[in-house]
Design a protein around this motif. Sequence first.
Motif, PDB file in Angstrom:
ATOM      1  N   UNK A 110      35.403  42.160  39.751  1.00  0.00           N
ATOM      2  CA  UNK A 110      34.046  41.902  40.240  1.00  0.00           C
ATOM      3  C   UNK A 110      33.988  40.646  41.105  1.00  0.00           C
ATOM      4  N   UNK A 111      35.085  39.867  41.132  1.00  0.00           N
ATOM      5  CA  UNK A 111      35.128  38.636  41.912  1.00  0.00           C
ATOM      6  C   UNK A 111      35.759  38.873  43.279  1.00  0.00           C
ATOM      7  N   UNK A 112      35.403  38.064  44.290  1.00  0.00           N
ATOM      8  CA  UNK A 112      36.136  38.078  45.554  1.00  0.00           C
ATOM      9  C   UNK A 112      37.484  37.378  45.369  1.00  0.00           C
ATOM     10  N   UNK A 113      38.354  37.383  46.382  1.00  0.00           N
ATOM     11  CA  UNK A 113      39.654  36.718  46.229  1.00  0.00           C
ATOM     12  C   UNK A 113      39.566  35.222  45.942  1.00  0.00           C
ATOM     13  N   UNK A 114      38.513  34.570  46.431  1.00  0.00           N
ATOM     14  CA  UNK A 114      38.355  33.138  46.186  1.00  0.00           C
ATOM     15  C   UNK A 114      36.874  32.774  46.221  1.00  0.00           C
ATOM     16  N   UNK A 115      36.424  32.116  45.164  1.00  0.00           N
ATOM     17  CA  UNK A 115      35.038  31.673  45.101  1.00  0.00           C
ATOM     18  C   UNK A 115      34.967  30.440  44.211  1.00  0.00           C
ATOM     19  N   UNK A 116      34.104  29.492  44.555  1.00  0.00           N
ATOM     20  CA  UNK A 116      33.957  28.283  43.756  1.00  0.00           C
ATOM     21  C   UNK A 116      33.100  28.584  42.534  1.00  0.00           C
ATOM     22  N   UNK A 168      36.088  24.486  40.152  1.00  0.00           N
ATOM     23  CA  UNK A 168      37.388  25.094  40.443  1.00  0.00           C
ATOM     24  C   UNK A 168      37.226  26.409  41.200  1.00  0.00           C
ATOM     25  N   UNK A 169      38.237  26.741  41.962  1.00  0.00           N
ATOM     26  CA  UNK A 169      38.254  28.019  42.670  1.00  0.00           C
ATOM     27  C   UNK A 169      38.791  29.102  41.736  1.00  0.00           C
ATOM     28  N   UNK A 170      38.098  30.239  41.667  1.00  0.00           N
ATOM     29  CA  UNK A 170      38.560  31.389  40.893  1.00  0.00           C
ATOM     30  C   UNK A 170      38.604  32.588  41.828  1.00  0.00           C
TER      31      UNK A 170
END
Length: 337
Positions: free
Chosen positions: A262-268, A308-310
């Motif tokens: 459900x997440x994009x490749x990188x998001x704060x 943090x970036x996830x």
Amino acid sequence: MQSSMAKLFPLVLTVAVTLMITPGVAHAQVTQTVTLTAGQTGRIAFETTTMTDAQFLKGEKKGSPARTWGDLQFPERLTGRAPAVVLLHGTVGAGPREERWAAELNRLGVATFVLDSFGGRGLAPPFESGAVPSPLTIIVDAYRALSLLATHPQIDPKRIAVMGFSRGAIASLYSGLRRFQRSHGPAGLEFAAHLAFYPNCTVTYIDDERMTDRPVRIYHGTADENLPIEACRQYVKRLRRAGKDVQLTEYVGARHSFDNSDLPPAVVQSRGLNWTRCRFAERAAGEIVNTGTNQAFSLSDSCFSRGPMVGYFPSAHAEYVRAVKILLVAAFKLHPH
């Protein structure tokens, strides 16, 4: 982790209940049964006691009553008693990630119990605010789920594993400690395997090398800015020196929550904490301190930073789904179709 080691968390008692649910609120009626001998499925709730983290670490039993629940699902085709996995969610609460894993494991021939340590207690999102049960709470929830599932006539009590994500991974990992099992676990029962996905290993507990002899598997991304992989590397080295069956699988470039599609490749993660510079230890039973400053544990500690970036990492996700299946087939002696 929560904002203070004095935060509250539960000790669960195995009393099944039936529930009527409205958004954000849990209404429950106790059914007078303390087992699953009638073969119940679906939403299973049980009584719990709330304790402080210090009480947990000291092995105390006192607290105030509370309640939580989990969702029990079985494979479509069942021959004899099934193995089972207790799934423990992260700080964002139980959701699609846990549901997808439950479906994956059901197809493998494994029953699943998706524990909801937040919603089951009537807590509403956003859970990232910090006012939620600590990982030590979830350890006791997991033990009580183990005790409850072991009474089910369609579940093999010797083949129940625990799997957790982030905050839940801390619980799935450290629920293997002999000290915690003696203080809070069910007598005569233990998990058949402990699977921890991107856990926090920055807290060293007293006697934390006295781990179960059952398989312990950690899956972690090398680019995790939330919970650092290096702390888990060091912990795994200590456990392996102690002769334990533990393995750390590293996924190069993978961030925290790399299996959450459900997440994009990188998001704060704006509310999230970066634990990279933090190391804590239990100096005396129930007393957690920063190993560098000797100050009591606090989320206001200067070692922490925010944001943090996830992100989702499809290749790592696919690889570790295969790895988990291989482990469970071996641990449970399955014969998948």
